[in-house]
Design a protein around this motif. Structure first.
Motif, short mmCIF file in Angstrom:
data_model
loop_
_atom_site.label_atom_id
_atom_site.label_comp_id
_atom_site.label_asym_id
_atom_site.label_seq_id
_atom_site.Cartn_x
_atom_site.Cartn_y
_atom_site.Cartn_z
N MET A 35 -10.20 52.29 22.60
CA MET A 35 -9.51 53.42 23.24
C MET A 35 -8.98 54.40 22.20
O MET A 35 -9.01 55.62 22.42
N MET A 36 -8.49 53.88 21.07
CA MET A 36 -8.03 54.78 20.01
C MET A 36 -9.20 55.59 19.48
O MET A 36 -9.09 56.78 19.19
N ARG A 37 -10.35 54.94 19.34
CA ARG A 37 -11.54 55.64 18.83
C ARG A 37 -11.97 56.74 19.78
O ARG A 37 -12.40 57.81 19.36
N GLU A 38 -11.83 56.46 21.09
CA GLU A 38 -12.25 57.45 22.09
C GLU A 38 -11.23 58.57 22.24
O GLU A 38 -11.39 59.44 23.09
N LEU A 72 -17.71 45.16 24.26
CA LEU A 72 -16.96 46.37 23.92
C LEU A 72 -17.25 46.82 22.50
O LEU A 72 -17.45 48.00 22.23
N THR A 73 -17.25 45.87 21.56
CA THR A 73 -17.37 46.23 20.14
C THR A 73 -18.79 46.09 19.64
O THR A 73 -19.08 46.48 18.51
N GLU A 74 -19.68 45.51 20.46
CA GLU A 74 -21.04 45.17 20.03
C GLU A 74 -21.02 44.39 18.72
O GLU A 74 -21.86 44.59 17.84
N ASN A 75 -20.03 43.52 18.60
CA ASN A 75 -19.90 42.62 17.46
C ASN A 75 -19.78 43.37 16.13
O ASN A 75 -20.28 42.91 15.11
N THR A 76 -19.16 44.55 16.17
CA THR A 76 -18.98 45.28 14.91
C THR A 76 -17.48 45.50 14.69
O THR A 76 -16.67 45.26 15.56
N VAL A 77 -17.17 45.95 13.49
CA VAL A 77 -15.79 46.30 13.17
C VAL A 77 -15.51 47.70 13.70
O VAL A 77 -16.29 48.62 13.46
N VAL A 78 -14.44 47.85 14.49
CA VAL A 78 -14.07 49.18 14.98
C VAL A 78 -12.83 49.65 14.21
O VAL A 78 -11.73 49.18 14.46
N PRO A 79 -13.00 50.57 13.25
CA PRO A 79 -11.85 51.01 12.45
C PRO A 79 -10.90 51.89 13.27
O PRO A 79 -11.35 52.63 14.14
N VAL A 80 -9.61 51.78 13.01
CA VAL A 80 -8.61 52.55 13.73
C VAL A 80 -7.62 53.15 12.74
O VAL A 80 -7.27 52.50 11.75
N GLN A 81 -7.20 54.36 12.99
CA GLN A 81 -6.17 55.00 12.18
C GLN A 81 -5.11 55.54 13.11
O GLN A 81 -5.42 56.21 14.09
N SER A 82 -3.84 55.24 12.85
CA SER A 82 -2.78 55.94 13.59
C SER A 82 -1.46 55.77 12.85
O SER A 82 -1.31 54.85 12.05
N LEU A 95 -0.71 44.02 16.56
CA LEU A 95 -0.37 43.66 15.18
C LEU A 95 -1.63 43.35 14.38
O LEU A 95 -1.75 43.71 13.21
N ILE A 96 -2.59 42.66 15.03
CA ILE A 96 -3.84 42.31 14.34
C ILE A 96 -4.54 43.60 13.91
O ILE A 96 -4.96 43.74 12.74
N VAL A 97 -4.66 44.54 14.85
CA VAL A 97 -5.36 45.78 14.54
C VAL A 97 -4.62 46.54 13.43
O VAL A 97 -5.24 47.07 12.51
N SER A 126 -8.33 47.71 11.89
CA SER A 126 -9.55 47.70 12.69
C SER A 126 -9.52 46.54 13.67
O SER A 126 -8.69 45.64 13.54
N SER A 127 -10.41 46.59 14.65
CA SER A 127 -10.65 45.42 15.48
C SER A 127 -11.87 44.71 14.90
O SER A 127 -12.92 45.30 14.72
N THR A 128 -11.70 43.44 14.55
CA THR A 128 -12.73 42.72 13.82
C THR A 128 -13.18 41.51 14.63
O THR A 128 -12.33 40.82 15.19
#
Lengths: 333, 329
Positions: free
Chosen positions: A105-108, A159-169, A248-250, A255-257
């Protein structure tokens, strides 16, 4: 064999009430073992006692601690017999799913105000399904939460297609790097979270009733407690904690890993080890907190001493076996 | 758990309860019919044959072991350790130049030791099976990491190693591949032990009422030992079949079987009115999982959606089967 047969004999020969003595010895023994291992690391591992290192361990334990609290609450509300009573195998997979929801959602382009409630809400929905399985459909908790775990893990992967989704905020920077009174935000989260939970579980009516439901469900029902609602509540709360932990994990990983689901075993270890720190060997928030820190310090000390991390899981396993043997002996005598 | 017993539900309960025994079979038939029409390649001899020889055999043998354990009122979370250690010792012995037969014995011996350790923890230290085998699961992970530098797979793909692997995975008798024959032997063995022998009655007694079983003079520790060692050795057989098929040992590969084996066994309990595990039920559970996975793949769902689909199906089947059951049983 020898350990089990000799120990009670020795306890019976004690100078005063052997029952209390044995229990006290085991409890003190647990604390002494914890303290002893810390002192050993402090003396042998260079840099172990530095404030930087200590805070680092507390930070690392925050996520494990939050998830282990969730497991503890489920244990409290559904009885401590992990096989016939309750357990929530879906916690780790659920946290992974929430992290994926948040990161995607952050990525979108949705802000924190949408993404955080969405992540926590997802966790609570998954928790609701656990409650549905266990309370309404009367599926064994071990099985019901196993099926939910599969669903959550599968949804995370889709949701992630088994990839790392990086997030910045900005919020994540505060969570991961912020400091207040010299202590990092993550450590504050653990301190405040444990304080709130200790109050809710050990000093409030809700907590007392939850223990009643887990201790003897028929008696609790006869006393007028709506047992189903409490068990539903325990599972939904567990989902809520998974959602909070996922933020907290993200933040910590930026990222979501994939692979959050692997935390299930350490979570179980912390929640089970925690019982040894309580007076009646039951799950408590304080005990779980100590156990989560203990697991964190153990891994950290091993690292500093240069012992291969491959030993960590084996030592955790041996500790679980030791703790369970000792507590079951103490309960019996 | 809830106190709601609507009169309407109570009146219709009798027939619903009888129907709940067939939830799994109905689900299985429905799934097979659905994929026959939805996925063109599903109902072909070749696909079914591949499905059985690749997927069903390995899982079914582990699930048979799990059936014995769950039948005795326990659970074995360490089947993955038995699979992996058996596979590891087998591959390491082949790599060191031992004869195939010795390597098989070595692998099964390793699995036997895992079962023996479980039995020791459960019988002598009185740890409940869930926690005992959970501890063994942790320890097994460490052992594998320590002996493979953190999880480096061992591949024996060179031709000089091929003979023992081919002897196990590529031979056939009367047109039936050896792994399938091994599965049939295991099925017959576990069926006779669980459903046609005194041992099986004792196991059922242990599973239904462990205390009553103890007071009626059943030697609980001995039977528990046999139960957990059989499960470990059956898992060990899967480990060796797995290694022979892929000619390698991948650390922690056995963990993938744990959840499916537990799932299949419990899905299988739904076919008996008392919700007891049985060999037939477990095999239906294994087949249901395998058909779902294969069918979803054929209609183009990727691995991730397959996992969701299977989770939902298991949830529904268990919900139907347990939710409609008589209360206070």
């Amino acid at each position: 064999m020898t350990a089990v047969e000799h120990a009670p004999a020795a306890a019976n020969r004690g100078w005063f009430n052997s029952k209390i003595f044995a229990k006290l010895a085991i409890r003190l023994g647990a604390f002494a073992a914890f303290a002893g291992i810390l002192i050993y690391f402090a003396l042998t591992a260079r840099g172990f006692t530095s404030s930087y290192n200590l805070i680092n361990v507390v930070e690392q334990s925050t996520i494990l601690g939050f998830l282990a609290f969730a497991m503890t609450v489920v244990f409290i509300g559904t009885g401590t017999d992990v096989q016939k009573g309750g357990i929530d195998l879906s916690i780790a997979a659920n946290a992974g799913l929430c992290a994926a929801v948040y990161a995607v959602m952050m990525r979108e382009g949705y802000g924190n105000f949408v993404a955080i409630p969405a992540a926590v809400g997802t966790g609570m929905v998954i928790g609701f399904f656990n409650g549905l399985a266990v309370v309404t459909l009367k599926i064994m908790p071990l099985l019901g939460t196993l099926a939910v775990m599969n669903i959550a893990a599968g949804l995370e992967l889709t949701l992630t297609e088994n990839t790392v989704v990086p997030v910045q905020s900005d919020l994540m920077n505060v969570l991961a790097f912020g400091r207040f009174l010299g202590v990092s935000t993550l450590a504050w989260c653990l301190i405040i979270g444990s304080a709130l939970l200790i109050w809710a579980i050990h000093f409030s009516r809700i907590g007392l009733r939850l223990y009643a439901v887990g201790g003897h469900i028929e008696a609790a029902r006869a006393a007028g407690i709506r047992t189903g609602a409490y068990i539903y509540g325990a599972y939904i709360f567990s989902g809520f904690m998974a959602g909070v932990a996922s933020i907290l994990i993200v933040s910590r990983l930026s990222s979501s890993t994939p692979g959050t689901g692997l935390m299930l075993l350490p979570i179980l270890a912390a929640a089970l080890l925690g019982t040894v720190f309580s007076r009646r060997f039951i799950p408590t928030i304080g005990g779980t907190l100590l156990a989560a820190l203990f697991i964190g310090f153990l891994a950290n000390g091993f690292q500093l001493l240069g012992i291969s991390s491959y030993w960590v899981s084996g030592v955790q396993g041996a500790l679980i076996l030791l703790v369970v043997t000792v507590t079951s002996f103490a309960k019996k005598h | 758990m809830t106190n709601q017993t609507d009169t309407a539900v109570r009146e219709s309960r009798f027939s619903l309860e009888a129907a709940s025994n067939y939830a799994v079979i109905v689900a299985f038939v429905a799934v097979v019919i659905f994929f026959t029409f939805a996925a063109p390649g599903f109902m072909t001899g070749e696909n079914i044959f591949n499905l059985i020889s690749n997927k069903v055999v390995l899982l079914a043998i582990v699930a048979l072991g799990m059936t014995i354990v769950i039948g005795a009122g326990g659970i074995d979370l360490s089947v993955g350790v038995s699979i992996d250690l058996s596979s590891m010792i087998f591959i390491m012995m082949i790599a060191a130049g031992y004869m195939g037969a010795f390597a098989v014995m070595g692998g099964l011996g390793a699995a036997f030791c895992v079962g023996l350790l479980n039995a020791f923890l459960i019988n002598k230290l009185k740890i409940n099976p869930f926690l005992a085998t959970l501890g063994v699961l942790f320890i097994g992970k460490s052992i594998q990491q320590l002996s493979t530098q953190g999880g480096v797979p061992i591949y024996l793909t060179r031709a000089e190693y091929a003979a023992p692997f081919d002897a196990i995975a590529r031979t056939s008798l009367l047109g039936i591949p050896t792994p399938m024959i091994i599965l049939v032997i295991c099925i017959i063995g576990v069926y006779l032990a669980l459903h046609r022998s005194v041992f099986g009655r004792y196991v059922a007694a242990l599973g239904a009422q462990a205390d009553v079983a103890r007071y009626s003079g059943i030697r609980v520790p001995m039977h528990m030992s046999i139960v957990f060692i059989s499960c470990a050795v059956l898992s060990g057989i899967t480990g060796i079949l797995l290694s022979s098929t892929v000619r390698s040992y991948v650390p922690l590969a056995g963990d993938a079987f744990l959840l499916d084996a537990i799932g299949a066994t419990f899905i299988g309990t739904a076919i008996s009115a008392e919700r007891r595990p049985s060999v037939l039920g477990t095999l239906i559970g294994v087949a249901l999982l395998a058909v779902m996975r294969n069918g979803l793949l054929l209609i183009g769902w990727n691995f991730f959606w397959q996992q969701v689909g299977i989770g939902v199906l298991v949830f529904l089947v268990l919900g139907l089967s347990f939710g409609l059951r008589k209360r206070g049983e």
